[in-house]
Structure formats: C-alpha cells, structure tokens
Motif scaffolding. Structure first.
Motif, PDB file in Angstrom:
ATOM      1  N   SER A 198       0.893  -1.168  -0.032  1.00 42.80           N
ATOM      2  CA  SER A 198      -0.033   0.087  -0.107  1.00 42.80           C
ATOM      3  C   SER A 198       0.868   1.231  -0.113  1.00 42.80           C
ATOM      4  N   SER A 199       2.095   1.200  -0.139  1.00 42.12           N
ATOM      5  CA  SER A 199       2.902   2.271  -0.057  1.00 42.12           C
ATOM      6  C   SER A 199       2.971   3.019  -1.388  1.00 42.12           C
ATOM      7  N   ILE A 200       3.378   4.274  -1.336  1.00 39.60           N
ATOM      8  CA  ILE A 200       3.252   5.207  -2.365  1.00 39.60           C
ATOM      9  C   ILE A 200       4.379   6.078  -2.409  1.00 39.60           C
ATOM     10  N   ASN A 201       4.714   6.744  -3.579  1.00 37.16           N
ATOM     11  CA  ASN A 201       5.790   7.790  -3.392  1.00 37.16           C
ATOM     12  C   ASN A 201       5.063   9.123  -3.603  1.00 37.16           C
ATOM     13  N   ILE A 202       5.561  10.054  -2.507  1.00 36.67           N
ATOM     14  CA  ILE A 202       5.000  11.238  -2.504  1.00 36.67           C
ATOM     15  C   ILE A 202       6.150  12.379  -2.551  1.00 36.67           C
ATOM     16  N   LYS A 203       5.719  13.226  -3.323  1.00 33.25           N
ATOM     17  CA  LYS A 203       7.143  14.301  -3.080  1.00 33.25           C
ATOM     18  C   LYS A 203       6.383  15.501  -2.099  1.00 33.25           C
ATOM     19  N   LEU A 204       7.336  15.894  -1.135  1.00 31.30           N
ATOM     20  CA  LEU A 204       6.992  16.621  -0.202  1.00 31.30           C
ATOM     21  C   LEU A 204       6.970  18.197  -0.720  1.00 31.30           C
ATOM     22  N   THR A 205       7.846  18.401  -1.715  1.00 30.31           N
ATOM     23  CA  THR A 205       8.042  19.873  -2.055  1.00 30.31           C
ATOM     24  C   THR A 205       7.325  19.873  -3.542  1.00 30.31           C
ATOM     25  N   GLU A 206       6.510  20.857  -3.361  1.00 27.36           N
ATOM     26  CA  GLU A 206       5.693  21.132  -4.407  1.00 27.36           C
ATOM     27  C   GLU A 206       6.458  22.416  -5.289  1.00 27.36           C
ATOM     28  N   GLY A 207       6.275  22.323  -6.774  1.00 25.59           N
ATOM     29  CA  GLY A 207       7.217  23.035  -7.463  1.00 25.59           C
ATOM     30  C   GLY A 207       6.860  24.746  -7.154  1.00 25.59           C
ATOM     31  N   GLY A 208       7.922  25.463  -6.917  1.00 23.48           N
ATOM     32  CA  GLY A 208       7.833  26.730  -6.784  1.00 23.48           C
ATOM     33  C   GLY A 208       7.062  27.378  -5.584  1.00 23.48           C
ATOM     34  N   LYS A 209       6.912  28.683  -5.479  1.00 23.07           N
ATOM     35  CA  LYS A 209       6.477  29.248  -4.051  1.00 23.07           C
ATOM     36  C   LYS A 209       4.872  28.995  -4.313  1.00 23.07           C
ATOM     37  N   PRO A 210       4.305  28.691  -3.327  1.00 25.31           N
ATOM     38  CA  PRO A 210       2.550  28.378  -3.257  1.00 25.31           C
ATOM     39  C   PRO A 210       2.001  29.532  -3.258  1.00 25.31           C
ATOM     40  N   ASP A 211       1.195  29.643  -4.178  1.00 26.24           N
ATOM     41  CA  ASP A 211       0.303  30.938  -4.542  1.00 26.24           C
ATOM     42  C   ASP A 211      -0.896  30.890  -3.702  1.00 26.24           C
ATOM     43  N   PHE A 212      -0.668  31.256  -2.469  1.00 24.87           N
ATOM     44  CA  PHE A 212      -2.011  31.003  -1.408  1.00 24.87           C
ATOM     45  C   PHE A 212      -3.109  31.869  -1.961  1.00 24.87           C
ATOM     46  N   SER A 213      -2.900  32.864  -2.755  1.00 27.51           N
ATOM     47  CA  SER A 213      -4.113  33.779  -3.235  1.00 27.51           C
ATOM     48  C   SER A 213      -5.125  33.073  -3.834  1.00 27.51           C
ATOM     49  N   SER A 214      -4.696  31.927  -4.446  1.00 29.33           N
ATOM     50  CA  SER A 214      -5.545  30.991  -5.274  1.00 29.33           C
ATOM     51  C   SER A 214      -6.087  29.982  -4.420  1.00 29.33           C
ATOM     52  N   MET A 215      -6.039  29.914  -3.209  1.00 29.06           N
ATOM     53  CA  MET A 215      -6.201  28.605  -2.558  1.00 29.06           C
ATOM     54  C   MET A 215      -7.593  29.030  -1.381  1.00 29.06           C
ATOM     55  N   SER A 216      -7.946  28.120  -1.008  1.00 28.27           N
ATOM     56  CA  SER A 216      -9.135  28.226  -0.118  1.00 28.27           C
ATOM     57  C   SER A 216      -9.272  27.308   1.234  1.00 28.27           C
ATOM     58  N   PHE A 217      -9.933  27.723   2.122  1.00 29.94           N
ATOM     59  CA  PHE A 217     -10.004  26.911   3.236  1.00 29.94           C
ATOM     60  C   PHE A 217     -11.345  26.772   3.969  1.00 29.94           C
ATOM     61  N   ALA A 218     -11.710  25.988   4.661  1.00 33.89           N
ATOM     62  CA  ALA A 218     -13.130  25.738   5.531  1.00 33.89           C
ATOM     63  C   ALA A 218     -12.977  25.280   6.724  1.00 33.89           C
ATOM     64  N   LEU A 219     -13.736  25.518   7.540  1.00 35.34           N
ATOM     65  CA  LEU A 219     -14.216  25.206   8.977  1.00 35.34           C
ATOM     66  C   LEU A 219     -15.423  24.308   9.095  1.00 35.34           C
ATOM     67  N   PRO A 220     -15.829  23.270   8.690  1.00 33.96           N
ATOM     68  CA  PRO A 220     -16.913  22.466   8.707  1.00 33.96           C
ATOM     69  C   PRO A 220     -17.497  22.370   9.995  1.00 33.96           C
ATOM     70  N   ASP A 221     -18.705  22.613  10.317  1.00 34.29           N
ATOM     71  CA  ASP A 221     -19.237  22.672  11.641  1.00 34.29           C
ATOM     72  C   ASP A 221     -19.283  21.196  12.148  1.00 34.29           C
ATOM     73  N   GLU A 222     -19.451  20.027  11.515  1.00 38.17           N
ATOM     74  CA  GLU A 222     -19.225  18.796  11.810  1.00 38.17           C
ATOM     75  C   GLU A 222     -18.065  18.520  12.673  1.00 38.17           C
TER      76      GLU A 222
END
Lengths: 447, 96
Positions: free
Chosen positions: A216-240
């Motif tokens: 079940s193991s997989i390869n994941i890169k921890l480093t995403e290319g370039g600086k993250p563009d936070f302005s294009s991102m979103s978040f939520a605080l679900p009540d549940e």
C-alpha cells in the motif's frame, strides 16, 4: 542555551558548526530522560549505550566529512510498536513483554541510514489502541527533539495536540508500514512529532517513500514546485468537526482562519454531512481489522505464553486471555462480532459502504477546498483520553477513514492544558499542509 | 439480534471472565445502537459489494496519478519472499 530545548534544525546547525557534538547532545538528552522519565513514564526502553555508540559514530563521520543527512547525529525516540532490531519492542503489551525483533521497520532503517540516533522506545496504549501520548510527552518535555509514532484513529495527533507539540499523520502509504505492529491495517500510518514544522518536514523527507514490502506504500513528493500561491487557495471550517468543541478550541480555529485569510486564502463554506456515519464506521472497521491482525498472537510463534494449559486450545485461550489487556480484548471481541456471519452485512459491509461515502465526500470537497481547519480534538482539552474506542473523537477520524494527511499544530493553552489546531488536505498534498503551517508559524520559533 | 459473546470469544480463542463477558455485552449493545445510523445510508451506496475491500478507503483511485514508482502486481510477485524448504514459513522474519 539548554540544548535539550532546541529544535532538530537548530541542533543540526550546532553540530555542523562544531560547537556541539552528537555525543554531547545525546548525553544531555539521556540526562533529561533520567531526570524526567520517573514523572512521565514516557520511555519503556532507554537505549543509553546504543545511542552513545551511534552518536560517537556520527561524530566520527562528521569529522571525516561523511555526513549522511541534515539530521545525522540527532536523537529520536521511536514508539514501542515500531520494530527496532535487537531492541525490545513490546507494544506496551504483556503479550510482547520480552519480544526483541530480528529486524528494523522500514522507517527505522531509513532513520539509521540518515544517521539519526535512536535514544529509546516510547510508551503507548497497548498496541497503540488509544494514544501515543508518551512519544508526544517525550518531545514536549525536552527528552528528545523528534519522535516517530503511529496514527491509526488519531492517537498521534491527539497526543501532540494535548502536549503542545506538532504531530503529523502523512497520507496513507506515504511511509512504509513494514515493521509497524499492525492494528487496523487500512488506517495505520507511521507519523512524526516534533517541536517545529521544519523539523516535521526534515524528518518526513527521510522516512517517506514506497517500499516493496508494503504493497500500500506510494511515493509522494513533499516539495511542490515553486512558491505556493496562497491567493488562489481556499479553506473551510466545517461545523461537523466542531461538535462539542469548547470556546477556546473554536477561537483558536478562528485565529488560524484569520491568519489563512491574511495570506490571501479564501474562506468557503463546507458541509460534511456523511461524517454522521464516521464514528460507527471507524469503530467497526478498526475493530474488525484489529481482530484479524491480533489473531497471530497465540503463544506459539513468539511472545507471551500462559504457564497453565491443557492442550492446544487451552493454550491459545489462556495465552490470549492473560496476554491482552481489557481495551484490546474489547476491540477483538467487537471486531469478531462485526465479522461474524450474523453481523457482517449489518455492521462490516455497511461500515465499508459508509466509509466509501465519507471518502467520496471528502475527496470532492478537497478538490475544491485546499485545507480543512478544525480543532485537533473536538472534545474540550483536558478531558481524559480513555483509550476506549467509544470515546473516538469526530475531528480525528476523517483523515484515517479517507487516508488524508493531517497536521496538529500547538494552539496555546485551554484551561492550562495545551490544545491543538488541525490542518487536513487531500491525499498526496502533504507538502501543502507543511507549507501552510510553515508560513503560518514561520515567525514563531519552535518551543 | 443478540450476540453470544461467549461463542465469539471461543471462536477468537480468548478466555474471558464472567465480568468481562458482562462488560462486552454492554459494548456490543452500544455498538449495535450506534450502527443504527447506517439505516440512513443513501440507497445508491447501501448496495454493498460482494467482497468489500477495507483498503478501498485509502488506496489510490483508478484515476489518481501514479508516478510510475508505485509497485505493480508483477513487481510485487517478482520480489515476493521465497518459501523456505519446509514451505511453512517465508524465509524472511515474520512481520509482527
């Protein structure tokens, strides 16, 4: 400066500068353990001789210019349900009270290959069914800068939150489970604890990666290319995820939300209605898997064996009756019921269907929203974590049910007891979770 | 439906005291009540597959990217531990 209070990244710089040796560092941590372990009972086994020897080797490598990694010579504690060759690994169970593994877990192999020094094995609820609180306590009480633990239903994150350290559960499969004592295999994940986000990342860089011994193991890169563009991102605080949350936990989550908004991220509304099935699904699936995994402990191959028995059946029954504690027996029994002919359709199959629904809802939500913010524990901080599976916390179980990465971040004190905020993202977006946490807390030094 | 905890314990090879059996009967009743929530599962998902796979909750979806380094079945089989001569135990340490 007390070196036991420094982060691993800061200690690495000290080692590189020659102002500190690994032997000095490990000696200081061993002294701290000697002073504090009586209070916290954080360590089951302290590897004093082995760790000093390994530290000496790290110092010689450094002197010869053969440094293995950025964390070469840094001490780390390993939870006692992760195999360490030649070092007792008990899972805090009478069943394995004298078990010495003949091999290292995959994550431990990687730690050793990177030159980290295993300083000891930390305590836990039996077979990690409840909490990894002692690994978190070891990091919080400055007995180690880093700790390797496991997270099945949130034990690592909850313990980190309640001890005021960072605790990270990677995407399911990102770290090989080879050599992690199996509890609920479809949710078991090797995770890390530290006193800074940077230390979490440094450690993940070492232990991540696919492994032929864990399908079940997989390869994941921890480093995403370039600086993250936070302005294009979103978040939520679900009540549940805020059910039963105290005022302080809510205000800590809102403070985090304000920081994310200040980064330019957009707050969105999110309803996770399928989470009403999560507690039942988690309990049934985890117990069913535990019942299956723990069938191997029968007193024959290894581990505890009852002294009184008449025949093979009584050997099995007495060994398992005496060797397992109450919580473990509870889960085996419930899991056995869930898998029985009478109940598998009503419980086990339905639980898997509910899990599929939860996963689908989370996948869809996280294709639109980058980060879910919640308290690490929906229950008020300070409530005793019993280890009883019926006390499972709603904020902790979406990540294991859907295989998601989740990070618990220290969020101050609640009634004098540390509390945590949790960031969760989509599978394989481990790097994003750490990026955001680093950005949020980049001005705050690790404890 | 009532569960015979003694019978389950016997099949799981665990000796329990009477007090433990009484406690686990309460746990069983509690979980039975909790699982009542599944009656609300939408009909499109309550059609349970014949062989539900616990791992499906966390494993890769068919449409998820595989970076080519994750092991496939052929590679797993090629690297599978070889059986020892008596064919009862793999020639590698048992994973706990």
């Amino acid at each position: 400066m007390d070196i036991t209070r420094m982060t691993a990244a800061a200690l690495s710089k000290e080692l590189a500068s020659g102002r500190l040796s690994s032997v000095e560092l490990v000696s200081a941590e061993l002294q701290r353990i000697a002073d504090k372990n009586g209070e916290t009972n954080a360590f089951i086994t302290v590897c004093a001789d082995e760790s000093l020897k390994a530290a000496g080797e790290a110092d010689r490598r450094r002197a010869d210019g053969r440094v293995l990694s950025y964390l070469d010579g840094i001490p780390i504690a390993v939870s006692d349900n992760i195999m360490t060759k030649g070092v007792k690994t008990t899972c805090a169970s009478k069943m394995l009270q004298d078990f010495i593994p003949p091999y290292d877990a995959a994550a431990v192999e990687k730690l050793k290959s990177a030159g980290l020094v295993i300083i000891g094995k930390t305590n836990l609820d039996e077979f990690a069914m409840g909490s990894s609180s002692e690994a978190a306590a070891a990091a919080a009480d400055f007995m180690t800068p880093l700790a390797l633990g496991s997270d099945t239903g949130g034990s690592l994150r909850q313990s980190a939150g309640l001890c005021g350290v960072y605790g990270f559960r990677p995407t399911y499969g990102a770290v090989s489970r080879y050599g992690l004592a199996a509890a609920a295999s479809s949710m078991d994940t090797v995770g890390v604890m530290a006193r800074s986000v940077r230390d979490i990342r440094l450690l993940c860089d070492i232990i991540y990666g696919g492994d032929i011994r864990d399908a079940s193991s997989i390869n994941i890169k921890l480093t995403e290319g370039g600086k993250p563009d936070f302005s294009s991102m979103s978040f939520a605080l679900p009540d549940e995820l805020f059910a039963n949350a105290g005022k302080n936990a809510i205000s800590a989550a809102e403070e985090t939300a304000a920081k994310l908004a200040a980064l330019g991220m957009t707050r969105k509304t999110l309803c996770l209605s399928s989470l009403k099935y999560a507690p039942a699904a988690y309990i049934i699936i985890s117990c069913a898997e535990a019942a299956s995994n723990l069938a191997r402990f029968d007193g024959v191959g290894y581990g505890y064996r009852s002294e009184e028995y008449d025949g093979i059946n009584e050997l099995f029954e007495n060994t398992r009756g005496e060797g397992f504690g109450q919580e473990v027996k509870q889960r085996i029994l419930l899991g056995g019921c869930a898998l029985s002919a009478d109940f598998k359709e009503k419980w086990f199959f339905k639980a898997n269907a509910a899990r599929a629904l939860i996963k689908a809802e989370l996948d869809e939500a996280l294709s639109d929203i980058d980060i879910i913010v919640s308290p690490t524990s929906a229950n008020p901080a300070g409530n005793k974590t019993s280890g009883n599976i019926f006390d499972t916390d709603i904020a902790l179980i979406p990540a294991p049910l859907a295989g998601l990465p989740a990070l618990s971040i220290p969020a101050g004190l609640c009634g004098g007891i540390p509390t945590g905020i949790q960031l969760t993202s989509a599978r394989r977006r481990d790097g994003l979770v750490l990026n955001i946490a680093e950005r949020l807390f980049e001005t705050e030094a690790g404890r | 439906m009532q569960m015979d905890i003694k019978k389950i314990a016997r099949s799981l090879r665990i000796r329990l005291s009477d007090a433990e059996i009484a406690e686990f009967e309460k746990d069983f009743a509690r979980l039975d009540e909790l699982s009542g929530i599944f009656a609300d599962l939408p009909s499109y998902i309550s059609n349970i597959p014949e062989n539900p796979d616990s791992f499906s909750g966390a494993a890769l979806r068919p449409d998820e990217p595989n970076d080519g380094q994750t092991m496939g079945r052929d590679e797993l089989l090629a690297n599978a531990p070889k059986l020892s001569k008596d064919k009862t135990m793999a020639a590698v340490p048992r994973t706990v």
